[in-house]
Design a protein around this motif. Sequence first.
Motif, mmCIF file in Angstrom:
data_model
loop_
_atom_site.group_PDB
_atom_site.id
_atom_site.type_symbol
_atom_site.label_atom_id
_atom_site.label_comp_id
_atom_site.label_asym_id
_atom_site.label_seq_id
_atom_site.Cartn_x
_atom_site.Cartn_y
_atom_site.Cartn_z
ATOM 1 N N VAL A 341 57.836 46.988 45.224
ATOM 2 C CA VAL A 341 59.073 46.547 45.861
ATOM 3 C C VAL A 341 60.268 47.099 45.079
ATOM 4 C CG1 VAL A 341 57.994 44.434 46.710
ATOM 5 C CG2 VAL A 341 59.210 44.396 44.527
ATOM 6 N N ARG A 342 61.402 47.105 45.755
ATOM 7 C CA ARG A 342 62.658 47.458 45.100
ATOM 8 C C ARG A 342 63.782 46.709 45.804
ATOM 9 N NH1 ARG A 342 63.909 53.750 47.106
ATOM 10 N NH2 ARG A 342 64.578 53.203 49.245
ATOM 11 N N LEU A 343 64.907 46.543 45.104
ATOM 12 C CA LEU A 343 66.097 45.931 45.673
ATOM 13 C C LEU A 343 67.174 46.991 45.843
ATOM 14 C CD1 LEU A 343 66.434 42.522 43.745
ATOM 15 C CD2 LEU A 343 65.449 42.945 46.006
ATOM 16 N N VAL A 344 67.732 47.063 47.043
ATOM 17 C CA VAL A 344 68.819 47.979 47.345
ATOM 18 C C VAL A 344 69.969 47.154 47.907
ATOM 19 C CG1 VAL A 344 69.580 49.967 48.683
ATOM 20 C CG2 VAL A 344 67.239 49.887 47.799
ATOM 21 N N SER A 345 71.033 47.027 47.141
ATOM 22 C CA SER A 345 72.177 46.190 47.529
ATOM 23 C C SER A 345 71.735 44.776 47.878
ATOM 24 C CB SER A 345 72.931 46.834 48.710
ATOM 25 O OG SER A 345 73.424 48.107 48.355
ATOM 26 N N GLY A 346 70.764 44.271 47.121
ATOM 27 C CA GLY A 346 70.282 42.919 47.324
ATOM 28 C C GLY A 346 69.185 42.774 48.352
ATOM 29 N N GLU A 347 68.917 43.825 49.142
ATOM 30 C CA GLU A 347 67.875 43.756 50.170
ATOM 31 C C GLU A 347 66.532 44.166 49.579
ATOM 32 O OE1 GLU A 347 66.794 45.549 54.609
ATOM 33 O OE2 GLU A 347 68.023 46.713 53.204
ATOM 34 N N LEU A 348 65.484 43.397 49.906
ATOM 35 C CA LEU A 348 64.149 43.733 49.447
ATOM 36 C C LEU A 348 63.556 44.826 50.325
ATOM 37 C CD1 LEU A 348 61.853 42.879 47.434
ATOM 38 C CD2 LEU A 348 60.909 41.582 49.352
ATOM 39 N N GLN A 349 63.022 45.877 49.672
ATOM 40 C CA GLN A 349 62.324 46.943 50.367
ATOM 41 C C GLN A 349 60.924 47.084 49.779
ATOM 42 O OE1 GLN A 349 64.716 50.522 50.324
ATOM 43 N NE2 GLN A 349 66.448 49.553 51.374
ATOM 44 N N VAL A 350 59.958 47.394 50.656
ATOM 45 C CA VAL A 350 58.550 47.431 50.270
ATOM 46 C C VAL A 350 57.997 48.824 50.558
ATOM 47 C CG1 VAL A 350 56.277 46.402 50.592
ATOM 48 C CG2 VAL A 350 58.335 44.993 50.819
ATOM 49 N N ARG A 351 57.262 49.366 49.579
ATOM 50 C CA ARG A 351 56.687 50.701 49.720
ATOM 51 C C ARG A 351 55.492 50.674 50.676
ATOM 52 N NH1 ARG A 351 58.347 55.908 49.035
ATOM 53 N NH2 ARG A 351 56.515 57.263 49.067
ATOM 54 N N LEU A 352 55.471 51.609 51.649
ATOM 55 C CA LEU A 352 54.365 51.761 52.584
ATOM 56 C C LEU A 352 53.934 53.222 52.637
ATOM 57 C CD1 LEU A 352 55.483 49.545 55.634
ATOM 58 C CD2 LEU A 352 53.861 48.968 53.827
ATOM 59 N N PRO A 353 52.652 53.471 52.951
ATOM 60 C CA PRO A 353 52.177 54.856 53.017
ATOM 61 C C PRO A 353 52.649 55.606 54.244
ATOM 62 C CG PRO A 353 50.416 53.341 53.590
ATOM 63 C CD PRO A 353 51.557 52.503 53.106
ATOM 64 N N GLY A 354 53.218 54.911 55.214
ATOM 65 C CA GLY A 354 53.725 55.535 56.434
ATOM 66 C C GLY A 354 54.388 54.499 57.305
ATOM 67 N N SER A 355 55.024 54.953 58.374
ATOM 68 C CA SER A 355 55.692 54.021 59.274
ATOM 69 C C SER A 355 54.666 53.120 59.947
ATOM 70 C CB SER A 355 56.474 54.776 60.341
ATOM 71 O OG SER A 355 57.002 53.872 61.306
ATOM 72 N N PRO A 356 54.928 51.808 60.004
ATOM 73 C CA PRO A 356 53.981 50.898 60.652
ATOM 74 C C PRO A 356 54.203 50.769 62.158
ATOM 75 C CG PRO A 356 55.729 49.624 59.668
ATOM 76 C CD PRO A 356 56.022 51.071 59.351
ATOM 77 N N TYR A 357 55.265 51.376 62.673
ATOM 78 C CA TYR A 357 55.643 51.158 64.061
ATOM 79 C C TYR A 357 54.924 52.119 65.005
ATOM 80 C CZ TYR A 357 59.360 48.462 61.878
ATOM 81 O OH TYR A 357 60.059 47.558 61.121
ATOM 82 N N LEU A 358 54.460 51.579 66.139
ATOM 83 C CA LEU A 358 53.796 52.422 67.122
ATOM 84 C C LEU A 358 54.781 53.338 67.841
ATOM 85 C CD1 LEU A 358 51.355 50.496 66.656
ATOM 86 C CD2 LEU A 358 50.890 50.709 69.103
ATOM 87 N N ALA A 359 55.975 52.829 68.085
ATOM 88 C CA ALA A 359 56.980 53.597 68.820
ATOM 89 C C ALA A 359 58.114 53.988 67.886
ATOM 90 C CB ALA A 359 57.527 52.768 69.979
ATOM 91 N N PRO A 360 58.792 55.095 68.176
ATOM 92 C CA PRO A 360 59.953 55.472 67.363
ATOM 93 C C PRO A 360 60.990 54.364 67.345
ATOM 94 C CG PRO A 360 59.314 57.269 68.832
ATOM 95 C CD PRO A 360 58.522 56.071 69.258
ATOM 96 N N GLU A 361 61.589 54.163 66.196
ATOM 97 C CA GLU A 361 62.578 53.100 66.057
ATOM 98 C C GLU A 361 63.932 53.521 66.617
ATOM 99 O OE1 GLU A 361 62.571 50.539 62.404
ATOM 100 O OE2 GLU A 361 61.786 52.397 61.563
ATOM 101 N N GLU A 362 64.640 52.528 67.123
ATOM 102 C CA GLU A 362 66.035 52.733 67.460
ATOM 103 C C GLU A 362 66.869 52.469 66.206
ATOM 104 O OE1 GLU A 362 67.030 50.204 70.680
ATOM 105 O OE2 GLU A 362 65.635 51.157 72.095
ATOM 106 N N PRO A 363 67.960 53.210 66.020
ATOM 107 C CA PRO A 363 68.784 52.992 64.825
ATOM 108 C C PRO A 363 69.421 51.603 64.852
ATOM 109 C CG PRO A 363 69.856 54.514 66.355
ATOM 110 C CD PRO A 363 68.467 54.279 66.882
ATOM 111 N N PRO A 364 69.625 51.004 63.676
ATOM 112 C CA PRO A 364 69.270 51.518 62.347
ATOM 113 C C PRO A 364 67.778 51.319 62.050
ATOM 114 C CG PRO A 364 70.294 49.369 62.124
ATOM 115 C CD PRO A 364 70.350 49.712 63.588
ATOM 116 N N ALA A 365 67.132 52.332 61.496
ATOM 117 C CA ALA A 365 65.693 52.295 61.252
ATOM 118 C C ALA A 365 65.352 51.315 60.150
ATOM 119 C CB ALA A 365 65.196 53.686 60.898
#
Length: 434
Positions: A341-365
């Motif tokens: 994990v890491r904190l970016v401007s207070g937000e928690l972010q988690v490392r993944l080996p790839g995108s978990p989403y089946l469909a392309p994301e709409e912005p903001p990703a």
Amino acid sequence: MSLHSRRHADWWGAGLLESRPADAPWAIARSTVTYGQLRTQVSSLCHTLRSYGIGAGHTVALQGARSFTQMWALFALWSCGAQVMLMGPGLRGRELGTLLDRCRPQYHLSFDAPGWAAGTFHDECEVLVRRLKGGRPAETPYCLVQFTSGSTGVAKAIGRTPESVTTELGRFRAIGGMPRPGEKALLLAPPEHSFGLIGGLLHAMNTGAVPVFARDTGPRAVLDACRVHDVEAVLGAPGHFAGLASWPGDAPDSPDAPASLDAQASSAGSARGGVPSLPRLRMAISAGDVLVRQISTRFAERFGVRIGQAYGTTETGIIAVDTAGVYGPGTVGVPAPGVRVRLVSGELQVRLPGSPYLAPEEPPARFLADGGRDPGGWLCTRDLVEVDRSGALRLLGRLDPPADRQVLTAGATQRQVSDRTVVRRLDRDGFFAH
């Protein structure tokens, strides 16, 4: 491995079904099901589903009453090599239609039982199989597709590979305090949620614990199940523990609840307000929402056990766990083994080996890819977090506003099911009845 090359004998989770003796208890509800009975049911369902065209690489949505039948169908589909889209029974209307239209499964398996209501559990139930017009075969290696809560918008489809599921099972095994071999764990978290399925059902099978399911998730039924089956662990959501913490012990929480618990409460109640004692209870873990201090304190006063917390997302699986409740409400423990994990401007972010989403994301990703040949990146949880001196994560709030769920779930029925071309029903012996 090719999507179409899996065989019944070597599917990724076969060891979960095959590693225990035939007479060992697999799960308990109104009846006890052994591993031998589990294997028989799964094999029968797998054979039947194959005979109607469901096999490796096919996409199947599962939805309906929570039951042993639902779980047998899940294992049968996995052993057939199908990609399973696990949907909650509460999905309906426009939201269900949107998900089916976006994911385009080839089949829809639904489960129904007499007297079904939200939160109830049934040993066996009827299965309705629909072949859906315009369904598409699997184009990804995912064995499991789950859906986000949709609390900030329409639910998103999240894919889990066999490697992702087995990795998370390894993490739960490495976390101290989780249900142990031979222990009975009451599972209140629904199996369509990541924690209920992987941290609850699959972890129990992986370690030799025995899942227990109450007839419903009301406090009377939960207390009844805990006492009758000598439950050592309870895995649920804050709402479940709020009901237990506030239940008076001398008033029914439903008009049709059995009277036996009242007599038990009067004779076995402890000094904790007349509520039945649970001498075997060792642990309680809350997941899925914020646990407030008042509930935590009241539960500990009544049952002598502090509520721990499990924190994660559908996209990432488990992130952090405090199984013993040592950190208290608001702090969800240290990151699970292997989780970065890491904190970016207070937000928690988690490392993944790839995108978990089946469909392309709409912005903001939400998923921030590294770019280049490496598909890995960081998943933005949208949770504001701080890390204390012990390394534990403390939740401070959310960055996303909640969505209007009434608008999302009301209105048009989904189109795919109305375009169904085949309808068959499974009888109790696992055969289709016309």
